[in-house]
Structures are given as C-alpha cells and as structure tokens.
Design an enzyme around this catalytic site. Structure first.
Site, short mmCIF file in Angstrom:
data_model
loop_
_atom_site.label_atom_id
_atom_site.label_comp_id
_atom_site.label_asym_id
_atom_site.label_seq_id
_atom_site.Cartn_x
_atom_site.Cartn_y
_atom_site.Cartn_z
N HIS A 142 41.14 39.05 129.01
CA HIS A 142 41.28 37.81 129.42
C HIS A 142 41.27 36.56 128.40
O HIS A 142 40.91 35.52 128.75
CB HIS A 142 40.44 37.49 130.65
CG HIS A 142 40.88 38.05 131.83
ND1 HIS A 142 40.12 38.29 132.81
CD2 HIS A 142 41.83 39.22 132.09
CE1 HIS A 142 40.64 39.08 134.00
NE2 HIS A 142 41.64 39.71 133.38
N ASP A 153 33.41 35.24 127.39
CA ASP A 153 32.31 34.40 127.07
C ASP A 153 31.98 34.68 125.49
O ASP A 153 31.01 34.25 124.86
CB ASP A 153 31.00 34.64 127.82
CG ASP A 153 30.83 36.14 128.10
OD1 ASP A 153 30.44 36.28 129.54
OD2 ASP A 153 31.02 37.00 127.48
N ASN A 155 26.57 48.01 139.52
CA ASN A 155 26.71 46.69 140.42
C ASN A 155 25.72 46.80 141.36
O ASN A 155 25.73 47.79 142.19
CB ASN A 155 28.15 46.68 140.76
CG ASN A 155 28.63 45.52 141.27
OD1 ASN A 155 28.09 44.63 142.01
ND2 ASN A 155 29.97 45.15 141.16
N ASN A 190 35.46 39.26 130.66
CA ASN A 190 34.60 38.19 130.33
C ASN A 190 35.49 37.49 129.05
O ASN A 190 36.09 38.01 127.99
CB ASN A 190 33.26 38.82 129.90
CG ASN A 190 32.89 39.27 131.39
OD1 ASN A 190 33.01 39.13 132.39
ND2 ASN A 190 31.62 39.94 131.07
N1 APR Z 1 24.68 42.86 137.25
C1 APR Z 1 25.74 43.53 137.54
N2 APR Z 1 26.73 43.24 138.48
C2 APR Z 1 26.68 42.01 138.99
C3 APR Z 1 25.56 41.28 138.82
C4 APR Z 1 24.63 41.65 137.80
N3 APR Z 1 23.62 41.01 137.55
N4 APR Z 1 25.67 40.01 139.54
C5 APR Z 1 26.94 40.25 140.12
N5 APR Z 1 27.30 41.27 139.77
C6 APR Z 1 28.70 41.85 140.45
C7 APR Z 1 29.16 41.25 141.77
O1 APR Z 1 28.47 42.29 142.75
C8 APR Z 1 30.53 41.11 141.69
O2 APR Z 1 31.08 42.61 142.08
O3 APR Z 1 29.55 41.23 139.59
C9 APR Z 1 30.57 41.14 140.26
C10 APR Z 1 31.43 39.81 139.83
O4 APR Z 1 32.79 40.01 140.35
P1 APR Z 1 33.75 38.55 140.24
O5 APR Z 1 33.10 37.29 140.29
O6 APR Z 1 34.81 38.76 140.91
O7 APR Z 1 33.92 38.85 138.55
P2 APR Z 1 35.05 39.77 137.76
O8 APR Z 1 35.22 40.87 138.74
O9 APR Z 1 34.70 39.86 136.41
O10 APR Z 1 36.57 38.91 138.15
C11 APR Z 1 37.66 39.28 137.25
O11 APR Z 1 38.74 36.98 137.89
O12 APR Z 1 38.66 34.72 138.12
C12 APR Z 1 39.20 35.75 137.38
O13 APR Z 1 39.49 35.68 135.10
C13 APR Z 1 38.58 35.59 135.93
O14 APR Z 1 37.91 37.67 134.53
C14 APR Z 1 37.85 36.91 135.82
C15 APR Z 1 38.27 38.07 136.91
#
Ligand code: APR
Length: 249
Positions: free
Chosen positions: A116, A101, A213, A99
């Site tokens: 990142h 943020d 998750n 993240n």
């Molecule tokens: N609590 C926990 N997990 C959650 C929640 C929640 N409230 N809401 C959603 N999720 C889970 C989803 O099920 C999913 O598996 O969070 C995950 C989000 O996945 P992505 O959207 O792919 O995010 P991320 O894995 O952080 O992406 C990695 O991709 O686009 C690039 O640089 C960007 O850092 C990012 C990277």
C-alpha cells in the site's frame, strides 16, 4: 499454540509474512477498523484515503497524514517488528505488508513488499515525481508541499481506496506465496483486497499458515495455528523458541 507455531517455523525454510495495522498497534498507531481516536473520530479512512477526498480537501487529507506521520515518528518500532526482523536468523523471510509506516524497514528487515505504498514518500499528484521525507514529527502548520518539477500539489505516496496497488510489490508477494513453505499472517482483518486475497490463497495453498491476532478473523478457522495474542507478545516468544531449539542442537 506458540510451541506448535515454533515447530512449524523450525521445519520451514522460506517464510512469507503478511502483515497489517495490528502489527503497529503497539507502537501507538490506531488500526483502521478500530475507532479513530481524537481529532479524527468524525472521519473514516474511507473518507480521507481517496483521490476524491484529496481533490476536494487536500488540507484535510494532509492534516490526517501528518498526524499519522507524527504518531509513527513518536511510536517507533515495537517488539513485534523487531521479532519479525530477527526471524531472518532462522529462515529466508519476505514480508508483504499493508502497512505504510515504514516500521518493518526501520526494524531491520531487508526484503519487504509495501503493498500500500509508504507514508514517508511524497509523490507529485501530476507528474509522479517522488521525494522521501525524513521520519520525524510533522510540522502541521507548514504549507502543503508542491512539486519542484511541475509545481503541482504533492500527495502522500500511499495507495488510496480505488487505486491500483504497485504491481511489482503485488506480483512479488504472489511469487513468494508460490515459493514459501510457511506463511505468517499478523495483525490484519483480511477485509481489504487484493491483500486479503493473498491470505486466502495462502490458506488454500500447500504452505503451513500461522496467524497472530488477538481476535479471530475470516481465515482463523482455516489456518494451521491461530495464536490469539498480540504481535508484541507472540512474535518474540516464537523467536525465543527458535533460538532455544537452535542452541539445543
Ligand atoms: N497484535 C496483533 N493484531 C492486532 C493487534 C495487536 N496488538 N491489535 C489489533 N490487531 C488486529 C485486529 O484484531 C484486526 O484484525 O489487527 C487487525 C487490524 O485490522 P484493520 O484495522 O482492518 O487493519 P488492516 O487489516 O491492516 O487494514 C487493511 O485497510 O484501510 C485500509 O489501507 C488500509 O492497509 C489498510 C487496509
């Protein structure tokens, strides 16, 4: 599941947290692989978070990052971020986050590898001069920022698709993976490398691996405990159990 995960944490000394966008979802910040809401529905991060997108249309890329900065400033830290910071009462904690943020730092965690980058940093697209920006809603009408050293356009200080991760952050995360006895994977779909490789190495390694998750992911079958709850529900519950077990001693 919570009790089993709490027992694992209670018997560990060094915790590595690997966190993703799902940890900040309950702050009102859309994750990457859920549909982008509103204005950005027609774009995907892959079309915005690249050097080519910035070169072709810096106004659009800055508009997207300013939109995200405003969401982060409005949403702020959530109970999941605070719970991860609270784990430091019980274990040595290092966080390697995907993240950008800055919310885990805002929640009080002290040892964070930002794999990142950080959305609150502006970096010169030519000479790499960096300026940290205050956490505030963005002025979307402002002119694009330019470098006060060389005059080139500034860009968000984040890692775009196709770019290398900050090597110090990645090496630190890998070193902690070798030193920790427990790994907590929170809110990541494990689809973006090399961050996803850290999760896979954790699952293949000797440490106990916990996953928070609501969905199952590619590693859920291989972790020691998968808690199918949101971060803001599961993480405070884990901290409460650690607090209670300490009080009972
Ligand atoms: N609590 C926990 N997990 C959650 C929640 C929640 N409230 N809401 C959603 N999720 C889970 C989803 O099920 C999913 O598996 O969070 C995950 C989000 O996945 P992505 O959207 O792919 O995010 P991320 O894995 O952080 O992406 C990695 O991709 O686009 C690039 O640089 C960007 O850092 C990012 C990277």
């Amino acid at each position: 599941m919570i009790d089993a995960a709490a027992r694992s944490l209670a018997h560990s000394q060094r915790l590595l947290v690997l966190s993703g966008a799902g940890l900040s979802a309950e702050s009102g910040i859309p994750t990457f692989r859920e549909a982008q809401s509103g204005l950005w529905a027609k774009f995907s991060p892959q079309d915005l978070a690249t050097p080519e997108a910035f070169d072709a249309n810096p106004e659009r890329v800055w508009a997207w990052y300013r939109w995200r900065r405003s969401l982060i400033a409005r949403g702020g830290v959530n109970a999941g971020h605070r719970a991860i910071a609270a784990l430091e009462k019980h274990l040595d904690v290092v966080i390697a986050t995907q993240n950008v943020d800055g919310l885990q730092t805002a929640a009080g965690s002290r040892d964070i590898c930002e794999l990142h980058g950080n959305i609150w940093v502006d970096r010169c697209s030519a000479c790499d001069t960096e300026h940290s920006q205050p956490v505030a809603e963005a002025d979307e009408s402002a002119a694009l920022p330019r470098c006060d050293a060389c005059g080139a356009l500034m860009r968000p200080g984040v890692v775009w698709f196709g770019e290398m991760l900050p090597i110090h952050a990645l090496e630190r995360a890998q070193a902690e993976l070798d030193r920790c006895d427990c790994v907590l994977v929170v809110g990541t779909s494990n689809q973006v490398y090399p961050a996803a490789a850290l999760v896979e190495m954790a699952v293949a390694g000797p440490a106990t691996v916990l996953e928070v998750n609501p969905q199952t992911t590619s590693v859920s079958a291989g972790v020691d405990t998968h808690i199918a709850q949101t971060a803001s529900t599961a993480l405070p519950a884990l901290v409460d159990r650690l607090d209670a077990s300490r009080a009972a001693r």
